[in-house]
Design an enzyme around this catalytic site. Sequence first.
Site, mmCIF file in Angstrom:
data_model
loop_
_atom_site.group_PDB
_atom_site.id
_atom_site.type_symbol
_atom_site.label_atom_id
_atom_site.label_comp_id
_atom_site.label_asym_id
_atom_site.label_seq_id
_atom_site.Cartn_x
_atom_site.Cartn_y
_atom_site.Cartn_z
ATOM 1 N N GLY A 1 75.030 133.462 81.401
ATOM 2 C CA GLY A 1 74.289 132.238 81.122
ATOM 3 C C GLY A 1 74.092 131.502 82.429
ATOM 4 O O GLY A 1 73.014 131.544 83.037
ATOM 5 N N THR B 1 73.557 124.180 83.460
ATOM 6 C CA THR B 1 74.442 123.049 83.157
ATOM 7 C C THR B 1 74.447 122.075 84.344
ATOM 8 O O THR B 1 73.946 122.402 85.427
ATOM 9 C CB THR B 1 75.882 123.552 82.942
ATOM 10 O OG1 THR B 1 76.331 124.137 84.166
ATOM 11 C CG2 THR B 1 75.978 124.553 81.810
ATOM 12 N N GLU C 1 69.076 125.018 80.393
ATOM 13 C CA GLU C 1 68.306 125.094 81.658
ATOM 14 C C GLU C 1 69.211 124.854 82.862
ATOM 15 O O GLU C 1 68.827 124.166 83.818
ATOM 16 C CB GLU C 1 67.157 124.093 81.667
ATOM 17 C CG GLU C 1 66.242 124.241 80.495
ATOM 18 C CD GLU C 1 64.950 124.939 80.808
ATOM 19 O OE1 GLU C 1 64.513 124.943 81.963
ATOM 20 O OE2 GLU C 1 64.396 125.516 79.878
ATOM 21 N N GLN D 1 76.898 121.318 86.199
ATOM 22 C CA GLN D 1 77.612 121.933 87.338
ATOM 23 C C GLN D 1 76.700 122.894 88.098
ATOM 24 O O GLN D 1 76.672 122.907 89.326
ATOM 25 C CB GLN D 1 78.857 122.711 86.853
ATOM 26 C CG GLN D 1 79.999 121.837 86.388
ATOM 27 C CD GLN D 1 79.886 121.482 84.898
ATOM 28 O OE1 GLN D 1 78.842 121.619 84.286
ATOM 29 N NE2 GLN D 1 80.962 121.000 84.326
ATOM 30 N N ASP E 1 62.052 125.657 88.059
ATOM 31 C CA ASP E 1 61.544 124.553 88.886
ATOM 32 C C ASP E 1 60.505 123.756 88.110
ATOM 33 O O ASP E 1 60.378 122.541 88.277
ATOM 34 C CB ASP E 1 60.912 125.078 90.185
ATOM 35 C CG ASP E 1 61.959 125.704 91.103
ATOM 36 O OD1 ASP E 1 63.159 125.490 90.875
ATOM 37 O OD2 ASP E 1 61.554 126.414 92.051
ATOM 38 N N GLN F 1 77.609 87.691 88.417
ATOM 39 C CA GLN F 1 78.853 87.054 87.961
ATOM 40 C C GLN F 1 78.622 86.082 86.806
ATOM 41 O O GLN F 1 79.567 85.666 86.136
ATOM 42 C CB GLN F 1 79.598 86.367 89.126
ATOM 43 C CG GLN F 1 79.016 85.072 89.631
ATOM 44 C CD GLN F 1 77.883 85.286 90.659
ATOM 45 O OE1 GLN F 1 77.401 86.397 90.839
ATOM 46 N NE2 GLN F 1 77.454 84.226 91.328
ATOM 47 N N THR G 1 65.932 129.066 72.254
ATOM 48 C CA THR G 1 65.264 127.920 71.609
ATOM 49 C C THR G 1 63.922 128.357 71.036
ATOM 50 O O THR G 1 63.102 128.942 71.752
ATOM 51 C CB THR G 1 65.037 126.794 72.636
ATOM 52 O OG1 THR G 1 66.304 126.350 73.104
ATOM 53 C CG2 THR G 1 64.282 125.620 72.014
#
Length: 419
Positions: A145, A398, A396, A400, A270, A309, A174
């Site tokens: 994957g 992960t 598409e 990471q 891409d 603030q 999908t």
Amino acid sequence: MSIEFETPKPIIQTQFMLKTVADEMMRPKSRYFDEHEHEIPWDYIEFMHMAMKATGAGNLSPRDNGNKSEDKEKHPPIGYQLIAAQIEALAYGDLGMYHCLPGGGLGAAAVNSAGTPEQKEKFLTRFVEEKPTFSAMCITESGAGSDNSAIRTRAVLDEKTNQWVINGEKIFVTGGDKSFTEYEKLGKGFIVVWATIDPTAGRGGMRAFVVESGTPGVKITKLEHKLGIRVSDTAAISLVDVHVPVDNILGSATVEKSNSGFKGAMATFDATRPLVAASGVGVARAALEFLKEKLAENGVQIRYGLPRQKLTSIERDVIDMDIMLKSAWLMVVKAVWMADNKKHNALEASMSKVKAGDVTTKITQKVVEILGPLGYSREFLAEKWMRDAKITDIYEGTGQINRLVVARQILGYSGSELR
Ligand SMILES: Cc1cc2nc3c(=O)[nH]c(=O)nc-3n(C[C@H](O)[C@H](O)[C@H](O)COP(=O)(O)OP(=O)(O)OC[C@H]3O[C@@H](n4cnc5c(N)ncnc54)[C@H](O)[C@@H]3O)c2cc1C
């Protein structure tokens, strides 16, 4: 050339139209299809197909220009930018139902990226025909994957019949069911199957093949039960001695050292990663707008412009979410602007996907948190959006993996040097 921050007119018009689709067609059905997983939203599919045909679009694939003029300076190309805006608007309606939009999908994106002009003509024109038609892309396999160069699906040229013979198992496709199964109400779709034509050549041996719906030897073995986007079918597909015409290979059948096959897969990403990012922004916007509505109903108005603030903690949270959402969207716009202007956008495509994956997850969770029991209740869609949104960070590539792509691009390392 500079980035235009003013939204082009065709995009504003499409956003306006799709807001009605989101509010009138998608939202009222969101909960139903979440609770009736694997039911197909035929009314929505048929309406969208008709509407896209009426506007001359037929599907969500980039037209050269949203403007007709040849003068690119005055009327810059906005094909991908328009699609990103359309996807964002539809995902705002319902991320799962957006995936049920007929038209090219990921399969067509692969043909667009790796096919010849003749193949584009042969495979892509069907999306503007009478019936709604789907296509899907099958790369992922068990154990392949994130590292999709490890695929084991094999394609061998049978010289007697002059056909490719494909064997393998694909998962998490999908739209695989709507693209392959021959439904009465649908036109003839296809799946694009990535396989190796030479297992000794690694990435250089990877090629994509168009497999028409109904081809013998292909079987949908499972439809995944999922956390979110439950209306979108996610199929496991087995291929046993599947024969496809010799011309259905996308790109050259010659194995070179250049990794051209693998580059075809990457070129597809891409193009599609910023679009996935756009879909994440859409669902996050839905959640954030809903939160603002509920706060307003309870007398809480966000006082934009006050020093930090002086703001309440909820106001700060909302403003932080506004900023996250805008910055994610701007990264999408940059990545698609580059695609429209034919600039290499691997870095920006992955950056936009990383950012949207993070932002979408954080915003939808925070909205549920701030709404408390209203967020957790199935009476409203906030909890569903939180479940739906998480996929942005998974498919598409992960979070990471896209971070790795970004690091490689910035540091100039290859895939084997930084993994
Ligand atoms: C709903 C859904 C729809 C999908 N649609 C499609 C589709 O249409 N077509 C298709 O081909 N695929 C599709 N996918 C597959 C999807 O792209 C993969 O699931 C994804 O790329 C992750 O691959 P994997 O499942 O093998 O996970 P793994 O690669 O096993 O990853 C598991 C975890 O390990 C992490 N990890 C892996 N390698 C590294 C590394 N080198 N460094 C740091 N962390 C790492 C990953 O980030 C992840 O967190 C879909 C998945 C889902 C859930």
